[in-house]
Design a protein around this motif. Structure first.
Motif, PDB file in Angstrom:
ATOM      1  N   GLU A   1      -9.772  -4.222 -12.547  1.00  0.00           N
ATOM      2  CA  GLU A   1      -9.274  -3.026 -13.225  1.00  0.00           C
ATOM      3  C   GLU A   1     -10.083  -2.734 -14.490  1.00  0.00           C
ATOM      4  OE1 GLU A   1      -5.035  -1.402 -15.015  1.00  0.00           O
ATOM      5  OE2 GLU A   1      -5.291  -3.497 -14.452  1.00  0.00           O
ATOM      6  N   PHE A   2     -10.270  -3.793 -15.311  1.00  0.00           N
ATOM      7  CA  PHE A   2     -11.010  -3.573 -16.556  1.00  0.00           C
ATOM      8  C   PHE A   2     -12.456  -3.205 -16.267  1.00  0.00           C
ATOM      9  CE2 PHE A   2     -13.538  -4.959 -20.235  1.00  0.00           C
ATOM     10  CZ  PHE A   2     -12.977  -4.132 -21.194  1.00  0.00           C
ATOM     11  N   ARG A   3     -13.032  -3.884 -15.272  1.00  0.00           N
ATOM     12  CA  ARG A   3     -14.431  -3.580 -14.954  1.00  0.00           C
ATOM     13  C   ARG A   3     -14.597  -2.122 -14.534  1.00  0.00           C
ATOM     14  NH1 ARG A   3     -19.385  -6.772 -12.244  1.00  0.00           N
ATOM     15  NH2 ARG A   3     -19.208  -7.606 -14.299  1.00  0.00           N
ATOM     16  N   SER A   4     -13.677  -1.621 -13.741  1.00  0.00           N
ATOM     17  CA  SER A   4     -13.891  -0.256 -13.273  1.00  0.00           C
ATOM     18  C   SER A   4     -13.767   0.739 -14.429  1.00  0.00           C
ATOM     19  CB  SER A   4     -12.961   0.094 -12.109  1.00  0.00           C
ATOM     20  OG  SER A   4     -11.633  -0.067 -12.513  1.00  0.00           O
ATOM     21  N   THR A   5     -12.874   0.473 -15.373  1.00  0.00           N
ATOM     22  CA  THR A   5     -12.780   1.365 -16.531  1.00  0.00           C
ATOM     23  C   THR A   5     -14.053   1.300 -17.376  1.00  0.00           C
ATOM     24  OG1 THR A   5     -10.462   0.726 -16.625  1.00  0.00           O
ATOM     25  CG2 THR A   5     -11.310   2.015 -18.483  1.00  0.00           C
ATOM     26  N   ALA A   6     -14.482   0.064 -17.669  1.00  0.00           N
ATOM     27  CA  ALA A   6     -15.659  -0.107 -18.519  1.00  0.00           C
ATOM     28  C   ALA A   6     -16.905   0.464 -17.837  1.00  0.00           C
ATOM     29  CB  ALA A   6     -15.863  -1.588 -18.844  1.00  0.00           C
ATOM     30  N   ASP A   7     -17.008   0.248 -16.527  1.00  0.00           N
ATOM     31  CA  ASP A   7     -18.165   0.758 -15.803  1.00  0.00           C
ATOM     32  C   ASP A   7     -18.177   2.280 -15.759  1.00  0.00           C
ATOM     33  OD1 ASP A   7     -19.050  -1.745 -15.406  1.00  0.00           O
ATOM     34  OD2 ASP A   7     -18.627  -1.849 -13.251  1.00  0.00           O
ATOM     35  N   ALA A   8     -17.000   2.853 -15.592  1.00  0.00           N
ATOM     36  CA  ALA A   8     -16.934   4.316 -15.533  1.00  0.00           C
ATOM     37  C   ALA A   8     -17.454   4.914 -16.837  1.00  0.00           C
ATOM     38  CB  ALA A   8     -15.494   4.761 -15.278  1.00  0.00           C
ATOM     39  N   LEU A   9     -17.061   4.289 -17.953  1.00  0.00           N
ATOM     40  CA  LEU A   9     -17.541   4.776 -19.247  1.00  0.00           C
ATOM     41  C   LEU A   9     -19.053   4.592 -19.368  1.00  0.00           C
ATOM     42  CD1 LEU A   9     -14.662   3.633 -21.506  1.00  0.00           C
ATOM     43  CD2 LEU A   9     -15.779   5.871 -21.659  1.00  0.00           C
ATOM     44  N   ALA A  10     -19.543   3.444 -18.912  1.00  0.00           N
ATOM     45  CA  ALA A  10     -20.976   3.176 -18.999  1.00  0.00           C
ATOM     46  C   ALA A  10     -21.760   4.140 -18.122  1.00  0.00           C
ATOM     47  CB  ALA A  10     -21.265   1.740 -18.588  1.00  0.00           C
ATOM     48  N   GLU A  11     -21.208   4.467 -16.948  1.00  0.00           N
ATOM     49  CA  GLU A  11     -21.898   5.391 -16.053  1.00  0.00           C
ATOM     50  C   GLU A  11     -22.176   6.719 -16.734  1.00  0.00           C
ATOM     51  OE1 GLU A  11     -23.434   5.148 -13.232  1.00  0.00           O
ATOM     52  OE2 GLU A  11     -22.909   3.027 -13.099  1.00  0.00           O
TER      53      GLU A  11
ATOM     54  N   VAL B   1     -20.210  -2.250 -26.826  1.00  0.00           N
ATOM     55  CA  VAL B   1     -19.217  -2.375 -27.901  1.00  0.00           C
ATOM     56  C   VAL B   1     -17.821  -2.062 -27.373  1.00  0.00           C
ATOM     57  CG1 VAL B   1     -18.416  -1.352 -30.081  1.00  0.00           C
ATOM     58  CG2 VAL B   1     -20.830  -1.965 -29.802  1.00  0.00           C
ATOM     59  N   TYR B   2     -17.727  -1.082 -26.472  1.00  0.00           N
ATOM     60  CA  TYR B   2     -16.424  -0.764 -25.880  1.00  0.00           C
ATOM     61  C   TYR B   2     -15.835  -2.016 -25.223  1.00  0.00           C
ATOM     62  CZ  TYR B   2     -12.872   1.087 -22.765  1.00  0.00           C
ATOM     63  OH  TYR B   2     -11.687   1.291 -22.120  1.00  0.00           O
ATOM     64  N   ARG B   3     -16.664  -2.705 -24.449  1.00  0.00           N
ATOM     65  CA  ARG B   3     -16.174  -3.934 -23.790  1.00  0.00           C
ATOM     66  C   ARG B   3     -15.731  -4.970 -24.819  1.00  0.00           C
ATOM     67  NH1 ARG B   3     -19.365  -3.319 -18.767  1.00  0.00           N
ATOM     68  NH2 ARG B   3     -17.990  -3.994 -17.085  1.00  0.00           N
ATOM     69  N   LEU B   4     -16.527  -5.115 -25.875  1.00  0.00           N
ATOM     70  CA  LEU B   4     -16.176  -6.111 -26.897  1.00  0.00           C
ATOM     71  C   LEU B   4     -14.840  -5.786 -27.550  1.00  0.00           C
ATOM     72  CD1 LEU B   4     -19.676  -6.472 -28.622  1.00  0.00           C
ATOM     73  CD2 LEU B   4     -18.681  -7.936 -26.869  1.00  0.00           C
ATOM     74  N   LEU B   5     -14.578  -4.503 -27.727  1.00  0.00           N
ATOM     75  CA  LEU B   5     -13.355  -4.071 -28.399  1.00  0.00           C
ATOM     76  C   LEU B   5     -12.121  -4.235 -27.524  1.00  0.00           C
ATOM     77  CD1 LEU B   5     -13.988  -0.717 -30.311  1.00  0.00           C
ATOM     78  CD2 LEU B   5     -13.032  -2.833 -31.218  1.00  0.00           C
ATOM     79  N   TYR B   6     -12.284  -4.057 -26.216  1.00  0.00           N
ATOM     80  CA  TYR B   6     -11.105  -3.986 -25.359  1.00  0.00           C
ATOM     81  C   TYR B   6     -10.969  -5.114 -24.354  1.00  0.00           C
ATOM     82  CZ  TYR B   6     -10.459   0.726 -27.190  1.00  0.00           C
ATOM     83  OH  TYR B   6     -10.256   1.795 -28.018  1.00  0.00           O
ATOM     84  N   THR B   7     -12.008  -5.909 -24.151  1.00  0.00           N
ATOM     85  CA  THR B   7     -11.917  -6.885 -23.063  1.00  0.00           C
ATOM     86  C   THR B   7     -10.766  -7.866 -23.250  1.00  0.00           C
ATOM     87  OG1 THR B   7     -13.035  -8.634 -21.845  1.00  0.00           O
ATOM     88  CG2 THR B   7     -13.569  -8.476 -24.163  1.00  0.00           C
ATOM     89  N   PRO B   8     -10.033  -8.157 -22.166  1.00  0.00           N
ATOM     90  CA  PRO B   8      -9.050  -9.228 -22.252  1.00  0.00           C
ATOM     91  C   PRO B   8      -9.711 -10.610 -22.101  1.00  0.00           C
ATOM     92  CG  PRO B   8      -8.774  -7.952 -20.207  1.00  0.00           C
ATOM     93  CD  PRO B   8     -10.004  -7.450 -20.871  1.00  0.00           C
ATOM     94  N   ASN B   9     -10.998 -10.677 -21.715  1.00  0.00           N
ATOM     95  CA  ASN B   9     -11.705 -11.957 -21.539  1.00  0.00           C
ATOM     96  C   ASN B   9     -12.759 -12.131 -22.635  1.00  0.00           C
ATOM     97  OD1 ASN B   9     -11.391 -10.353 -18.861  1.00  0.00           O
ATOM     98  ND2 ASN B   9     -11.082 -12.490 -18.279  1.00  0.00           N
ATOM     99  N   GLN B  10     -12.320 -12.397 -23.844  1.00  0.00           N
ATOM    100  CA  GLN B  10     -13.284 -12.457 -24.952  1.00  0.00           C
ATOM    101  C   GLN B  10     -14.344 -13.534 -24.749  1.00  0.00           C
ATOM    102  OE1 GLN B  10     -12.175 -12.141 -29.048  1.00  0.00           O
ATOM    103  NE2 GLN B  10     -10.189 -11.271 -28.587  1.00  0.00           N
ATOM    104  N   LEU B  11     -13.945 -14.686 -24.201  1.00  0.00           N
ATOM    105  CA  LEU B  11     -14.911 -15.773 -24.022  1.00  0.00           C
ATOM    106  C   LEU B  11     -16.036 -15.349 -23.072  1.00  0.00           C
ATOM    107  CD1 LEU B  11     -15.905 -18.701 -24.374  1.00  0.00           C
ATOM    108  CD2 LEU B  11     -14.319 -19.379 -22.567  1.00  0.00           C
TER     109      LEU B  11
END
Lengths: 410, 460
Positions: free
Chosen positions: B74-84, B100-110
């Motif tokens: 789910e997160f990947r598809s949102t982040a990818d859509a923005l990157a596209e 930066v969007y991923r860094l701000l919102y990712t639930p998998n910080q590690l």
């Protein structure tokens, strides 16, 4: 006249804004001294230009009459008709028109075949060797210029003893145990912003807040770096603000940096070492066009600096030294580029250099692993600059005695 | 590095260091320890989450962090859509903001943090590659393998179009092999300088002849491959590129080299650990077939990680500084502002300084970057786009029962600082913020800005 006015303004500013960049020195005493002692601004200055990535020395000082040069480089050899000839054997890359003029004016020297024993072809390791004068198995937390700075008495008036201009990481050459050398990316940005900036400056400048951390060398480093940053920020920005010059610098990164160097020198900063980097020399592919641009940028910017300093009466006390971490392979590769090599030329510019091309013509047949053998150790050039230009004993800085070369007229 | 530090380092028993963390009265499992874990295994966490983790066991908290080693669909598809949307414009500079969007919102910080580690390790710069799509594909590759199999990461990187373009390797012919990738594969990616010879560079380069990028894709050009016998790192054969990578990965120096990088990234900048000290981690790395996750889990759950040798012994990278503040306070902001700001203070995402990546440690710090760090924090706090869980800073703090300057100071100290401030420091902060003009929100932002500008706030 202009210079003296600037100096006086400087002195005044240095009383208000902290100036000493020494680590762990007590600032208030320095201010008091600054008020009473005049700034020495007639000292000799060294400007170091680092060509990062490994400059192709053979296509810089070109042995155009050597058949081996042409056969090793069917595509990359500079056509004889384009070489800027110095004599019947050697010439400059066609982009170096400015430096050819400096040579004619007696202000340019090249030293050929500079390198070191058992050369390392890693950019990073070789650059570390040039910066620290030490091999990897030796402790090397400081650089050769940093060790020079360590030996200098703290100058009253407290200008930064050395300055690195650029956006790159600070070169290890200026790393020192006793002083923090500021890196200034852009003068315009070299100030605190925000609506609380005056209070913040005060807070960071007076004394770093104490913490419950015990002996933490990283924290001490951060504290002294912060003090140094705040102190240098005001002074350097002020110094460059009212500069005027008729010399036109190229609108390039290097041109802009060297213009700032001229501004700061003319403003009377007692800074003795300026360090700038000129990046992009790692030409593994399609070298010709890139190298042309890089050498033109270098030649035009350094020429402008020397002309500008001359016009402001500083020409006799500034030497510009250019080096690179290695030369490149003698033979070109299949990508119309050259791979990492060994020995290469160094360059000195300024009113006091002994002009000409020093050293033997490179031997293109007697190679080591496809690379030029070195004739001079780079520390011989450093030793010459330290002794004959900066007036200090090189042996303690370089770790042992190196035979000087005759590269200065006085 | 001081002699003192060196001798301190030598006195640590590696067997103790790499055992699972056992809390003691000196090093308890408390808010500050958990906050340290979240700062190192990511960027930072809100105090409420930290408070919850204190109630659980260290190994359980670490285990959960590491097991989240893939991005959710789910997160990947949102982040990818923005990157596209960014990629469509083809401008590599805008890619930074997408990350930066991923860094701000990712639930998998590690996972995201480790992707940054590999970006600095297999450093590839967009200013030379000049192709946003290639850079983005490499970024996904790094993320997919961030906590996965190091061996396949290296294999894929050696055929990655962005990497090969970056190292001038788009065409590699047998007549004059290009040495660049072969050298960096050994020097920077796998073995470290000193663990190979110049002859190995030349011979390994021959293995890779014929590998090229055509129409932005990797392919093997068999007419340009040198099929002859080579001698690489003591082995003979008619090797190709895959053989070359395998031989390099099999070197005994490899696990130590990679482990050292992980140690510096997660534990401390200095002093440099000895080989013997790292050997248990290197052995684990080899035993687990070069899987990254088990080594990271061992590190984050170890005695060493929670000791005085790790706490406040790292200088925050620009990303850690900025994301640390934002993620610890549930904040969101303008991603372009952050992306540009990170570049200006030395860590432009997709723009590493050279193929060696960022050196980190003291190299993050100089006069310009120190002033720049403070200025970037000021810009972010002044931006209208910056919201804290959708609110102003004063409203956000109010919801956490923080009303006064002193309470705010304590709150920031707990979630943002690696070490507590002493009374004198607090006095100075009170003095310099309370007298500031402006409403309560302005005062809170001023306090936060000043605290983030202190030397101690640069420690992670």
């Amino acid at each position: 006249m202009n210079i003296h006015l600037n100096r006086r303004r400087f002195l005044r500013d240095s009383i208000g804004a902290s100036a000493a960049i020494g680590v762990g020195t007590t600032l208030p005493e320095c201010f008091a001294e600054a008020a009473s002692t005049s700034i020495q601004s007639d000292e000799r200055i060294l400007v170091v230009v680092q060509m990062s990535g490994g400059n192709d020395g053979l296509n810089t000082i070109v042995p155009y009459a050597d058949d081996d040069y042409r056969s090793a480089r069917p595509k990359l050899a500079i056509p004889t008709s384009e070489v800027i000839r110095c004599d019947d054997h050697d010439g400059f890359h066609p982009a170096m028109t400015g430096l050819k003029e400096l040579l004619q004016d007696g202000k340019f020297a090249a030293v050929r075949n500079v390198g070191y024993e058992n050369p390392n072809r890693s950019h990073f390791e070789s650059m570390d060797i040039w910066h620290t004068c030490r091999r990897k198995d030796e402790p090397r937390s400081d650089g050769w210029l940093g060790r020079f700075l360590d030996q200098q008495p703290a100058i009253a008036g407290g200008d930064v003893p050395a300055l690195h201009l650029g956006r790159e990481q600070q070169p290890t050459a200026v790393a020192s145990t006793s002083v923090r050398v500021p890196t200034v990316k852009e003068l315009a940005e070299f100030q605190l912003r925000g609506n609380n900036k005056d209070r913040l400056r005060e807070l960071l400048e007076t004394r770093p807040p104490a913490t419950s951390l015990g002996d933490n060398p990283l924290l001490s480093f951060l504290e002294s770096s912060t003090t140094s940053a705040i102190a240098a920020s005001g002074r350097v920005t002020e110094a460059a603000s009212s500069y005027q010059s008729d010399v036109i610098y190229p609108e390039t990164d290097l041109g802009n940096k060297l213009r700032v160097v001229a501004q700061l020198i003319d403003a009377g900063l007692s800074t003795r070492i300026y360090y700038v980097q000129h990046d992009g020399f790692d030409t593994h592919a399609q070298q010709a066009a890139t190298h042309d641009i890089l050498l033109r940028q270098w030649s035009d910017a350094v020429t402008a600096l020397v002309r500008d300093l001359d016009a402001h009466d500083h020409g006799g006390r500034v030497c510009v030294m250019t080096f690179s971490e290695f030369g490149r392979r003698v033979a070109e590769n299949a990508s119309e580029g050259t791979d990492h090599g060994a020995a290469g030329p160094m360059f000195l510019c300024g009113g006091a250099v002994k002009p000409g091309i020093h050293g033997k013509r490179p031997n293109l047949t007697d190679l080591q692993q496809g690379d030029l053998k070195h004739e001079h150790d780079f520390r011989q050039v450093y030793a010459t600059v330290l002794r004959d230009w900066l007036g200090t004993d090189p042996a303690t800085i370089l770790g042992k005695d190196y035979e000087s070369l005759r590269l200065f007229t006085s | 590095m001081s002699e003192n530090q060196m001798s301190q380092m030598r006195s640590i028993d590696p067997a103790w260091a790499w055992k699972p963390f056992e809390p003691t009265s000196d090093q308890p499992w408390d808010r500050s320890a958990v906050s340290h874990l979240y700062r190192r295994a990511g960027f930072g966490m809100e105090l409420s989450v930290i408070g919850e983790a204190v109630k659980r066991e260290p190994a359980e908290v670490v285990g959960k962090l590491v097991s989240a080693n893939r991005e959710s669909t789910e997160f990947r598809s949102t982040a990818d859509a923005l990157a596209e949307a960014t990629l469509a414009g083809g401008d590599p500079e805008k890619l930074s903001a997408a990350w930066v969007y991923r860094l701000l919102y990712t639930p998998n910080q590690l996972l995201e943090k480790t992707a940054i580690l590999w970006h600095g390790h297999f450093a590839t710069g967009a200013e030379k590659v000049k192709d946003a799509r290639m850079m983005w594909n490499q970024n996904q590759l790094l993320r997919d393998h961030a906590l996965g199999d190091f061996g396949s990461l290296v294999k894929k990187i050696s055929q990655d179009p962005a990497m090969l373009v970056y190292l001038d390797w788009a065409v590699n012919r047998k007549a004059h092999p290009n040495e660049n990738f072969a050298r960096e594969l050994m020097e920077l990616f796998c073995l470290g300088e000193g663990n190979y010879s110049e002859t190995d560079v030349l011979e390994l380069a021959r293995c890779f002849t014929g590998w090229e990028i055509k129409n932005k894709r990797f392919r093997k050009n068999r007419y340009q491959h040198d099929p002859g016998e080579k001698t690489v790192l003591g082995q003979n054969g008619d090797f190709d590129g895959e053989d070359g990578v395998r031989i390099v990965l099999d070197q005994p120096a490899m696990p130590l080299f990679v482990t050292r990088k992980l140690y510096r990234f997660f534990i401390s900048d200095e002093p440099e650990p000895t080989d013997a000290f790292l050997q248990p981690l290197a052995d684990l790395f080899r035993e687990r077939d070069l899987q990254i996750a088990p080594v990271v889990e061992r590190i984050l759950g170890s005695n060493q990680f929670y000791s005085q040798h790790a706490i406040a012994r790292k200088i925050k990278s620009p990303v850690e500084l900025v994301m640390g503040m934002l993620r610890s306070l549930g904040a969101t902001t303008n991603t372009q502002l952050v992306a540009r700001g990170l570049l200006s203070i030395g860590q432009g995402l997709f723009f590493p300084p050279n193929v060696k990546g960022w050196d980190g440690g003291r190299a993050w710090i100089n006069s310009s970057t120190l002033l720049g760090r403070s200025n970037l924090i000021a810009d972010i706090l002044d931006s209208d786009a910056t919201r804290f869980d959708g609110k102003t800073l004063a409203e956000y703090l109010g919801e956490h029962d923080v009303q006064t300057t002193d309470e705010a100071m304590m709150y920031f100290e707990q979630c943002l600082l690696a070490a507590p401030l002493d009374e004198q420091a607090k006095d100075q902060l009170r003095h310099s913020t309370v007298s500031q003009p402006g409403d309560q929100d302005q005062q809170m932002r001023t306090l936060l800005h000043v605290m983030m500008s202190l030397p101690i706030s640069q420690l992670g």
